[in-house]
Design a protein around this motif. Structure first.
Motif, PDB file in Angstrom:
ATOM      1  N   LYS A   1      30.558  22.154 -12.886  1.00  0.00           N
ATOM      2  CA  LYS A   1      31.006  23.479 -13.420  1.00  0.00           C
ATOM      3  C   LYS A   1      30.849  23.611 -14.792  1.00  0.00           C
ATOM      4  N   PHE A   2      30.353  24.300 -15.583  1.00  0.00           N
ATOM      5  CA  PHE A   2      30.267  24.520 -16.859  1.00  0.00           C
ATOM      6  C   PHE A   2      31.131  25.554 -17.469  1.00  0.00           C
ATOM      7  N   THR A   3      32.175  25.272 -18.376  1.00  0.00           N
ATOM      8  CA  THR A   3      33.139  26.091 -18.799  1.00  0.00           C
ATOM      9  C   THR A   3      33.591  25.951 -20.127  1.00  0.00           C
ATOM     10  N   ALA A   4      34.635  26.416 -20.552  1.00  0.00           N
ATOM     11  CA  ALA A   4      34.906  26.366 -21.906  1.00  0.00           C
ATOM     12  C   ALA A   4      36.416  27.103 -21.867  1.00  0.00           C
ATOM     13  N   ASP A   5      37.375  26.408 -22.866  1.00  0.00           N
ATOM     14  CA  ASP A   5      38.699  27.122 -22.749  1.00  0.00           C
ATOM     15  C   ASP A   5      38.983  28.375 -23.177  1.00  0.00           C
ATOM     16  N   TRP A   6      38.013  28.881 -23.997  1.00  0.00           N
ATOM     17  CA  TRP A   6      38.071  30.331 -24.484  1.00  0.00           C
ATOM     18  C   TRP A   6      37.621  31.212 -23.392  1.00  0.00           C
ATOM     19  N   CYS A   7      36.973  30.863 -22.465  1.00  0.00           N
ATOM     20  CA  CYS A   7      36.358  31.718 -21.394  1.00  0.00           C
ATOM     21  C   CYS A   7      37.148  32.360 -20.401  1.00  0.00           C
ATOM     22  N   PRO A   8      37.463  33.644 -20.492  1.00  0.00           N
ATOM     23  CA  PRO A   8      38.348  34.365 -19.361  1.00  0.00           C
ATOM     24  C   PRO A   8      37.739  34.171 -18.320  1.00  0.00           C
ATOM     25  N   ALA A   9      36.401  34.428 -17.993  1.00  0.00           N
ATOM     26  CA  ALA A   9      36.012  34.474 -16.476  1.00  0.00           C
ATOM     27  C   ALA A   9      35.871  32.905 -15.972  1.00  0.00           C
ATOM     28  N   ARG A  29      30.898  16.375   0.430  1.00  0.00           N
ATOM     29  CA  ARG A  29      29.489  16.706   0.345  1.00  0.00           C
ATOM     30  C   ARG A  29      29.187  16.556  -1.028  1.00  0.00           C
ATOM     31  N   TYR A  30      30.018  16.921  -1.888  1.00  0.00           N
ATOM     32  CA  TYR A  30      29.787  17.079  -3.353  1.00  0.00           C
ATOM     33  C   TYR A  30      30.613  16.416  -4.393  1.00  0.00           C
ATOM     34  N   VAL A  31      30.316  15.789  -5.497  1.00  0.00           N
ATOM     35  CA  VAL A  31      31.306  15.508  -6.550  1.00  0.00           C
ATOM     36  C   VAL A  31      31.407  16.499  -7.499  1.00  0.00           C
ATOM     37  N   TRP A  32      32.724  16.911  -7.742  1.00  0.00           N
ATOM     38  CA  TRP A  32      32.629  18.312  -8.508  1.00  0.00           C
ATOM     39  C   TRP A  32      33.186  17.543  -9.779  1.00  0.00           C
ATOM     40  N   VAL A  33      32.345  18.208 -10.886  1.00  0.00           N
ATOM     41  CA  VAL A  33      32.434  17.699 -12.317  1.00  0.00           C
ATOM     42  C   VAL A  33      32.770  18.937 -13.156  1.00  0.00           C
ATOM     43  N   SER A  34      33.618  19.004 -14.112  1.00  0.00           N
ATOM     44  CA  SER A  34      33.800  20.001 -15.130  1.00  0.00           C
ATOM     45  C   SER A  34      33.288  19.833 -16.510  1.00  0.00           C
ATOM     46  N   VAL A  35      32.413  20.468 -17.185  1.00  0.00           N
ATOM     47  CA  VAL A  35      32.011  20.023 -18.230  1.00  0.00           C
ATOM     48  C   VAL A  35      32.266  21.163 -19.287  1.00  0.00           C
ATOM     49  N   ASP A  36      32.994  20.881 -20.378  1.00  0.00           N
ATOM     50  CA  ASP A  36      33.312  21.620 -21.167  1.00  0.00           C
ATOM     51  C   ASP A  36      32.210  21.880 -22.386  1.00  0.00           C
ATOM     52  N   GLY A  48      20.317  23.331 -19.280  1.00  0.00           N
ATOM     53  CA  GLY A  48      19.597  24.738 -19.647  1.00  0.00           C
ATOM     54  C   GLY A  48      20.870  25.643 -19.271  1.00  0.00           C
ATOM     55  N   ILE A  49      22.207  25.327 -19.924  1.00  0.00           N
ATOM     56  CA  ILE A  49      23.190  26.126 -19.558  1.00  0.00           C
ATOM     57  C   ILE A  49      23.271  27.171 -20.811  1.00  0.00           C
ATOM     58  N   THR A  50      23.126  28.377 -20.544  1.00  0.00           N
ATOM     59  CA  THR A  50      23.089  29.488 -21.636  1.00  0.00           C
ATOM     60  C   THR A  50      24.352  30.322 -21.596  1.00  0.00           C
ATOM     61  N   SER A  51      24.890  30.530 -20.636  1.00  0.00           N
ATOM     62  CA  SER A  51      26.002  31.191 -20.246  1.00  0.00           C
ATOM     63  C   SER A  51      27.132  30.744 -19.349  1.00  0.00           C
ATOM     64  N   ILE A  52      28.336  30.948 -19.475  1.00  0.00           N
ATOM     65  CA  ILE A  52      29.442  30.320 -18.566  1.00  0.00           C
ATOM     66  C   ILE A  52      30.064  31.470 -17.984  1.00  0.00           C
ATOM     67  N   PRO A  53      30.872  31.326 -16.859  1.00  0.00           N
ATOM     68  CA  PRO A  53      30.825  30.231 -16.069  1.00  0.00           C
ATOM     69  C   PRO A  53      29.362  29.934 -15.515  1.00  0.00           C
TER      70      PRO A  53
END
Length: 85
Positions: A1-9, A29-36, A48-53
């Motif tokens: 998951k690509f995320t940020a603290d400031w992201c309401p969505a 089945r998956y390894v769940w990882v969160s990337v700020d 290639g992440i240009t928008s979050i989430p």
């Protein structure tokens, strides 16, 4: 998951869709990882992440699957079912 603290969505997703019990069926089945994206700009750029989430699925051999723009539990489940191996 690509995320940020400031992201309401992103916060909504964490408290809603990603907390849904239906996703637990995929926990083994998956390894769940969160990337700020602010702290890990290079990782976000590499995928290639240009928008979050955004969710990115990688196959066991490292092959990238299409990026998921999660909007609901159903959209996430559909993607996980498509790519589950």
């Amino acid at each position: 998951k690509f995320t940020a603290d400031w992201c309401p969505a992103c916060r909504t997703l964490d408290g809603g869709a990603l907390a849904d019990p239906a996703l637990r069926a995929f926990a083994d089945r998956y390894v769940w990882v969160s990337v700020d994206v602010d702290a890990e700009e290079e990782v976000a750029r590499m995928y290639g992440i240009t928008s979050i989430p955004a969710l990115k699925i990688l196959a066991p051999d490292g092959v990238e699957r299409p990026t998921i723009r999660p909007r609901s539990v159903d959209s996430i489940l559909a993607a996980l079912r498509t790519h589950a191996r």
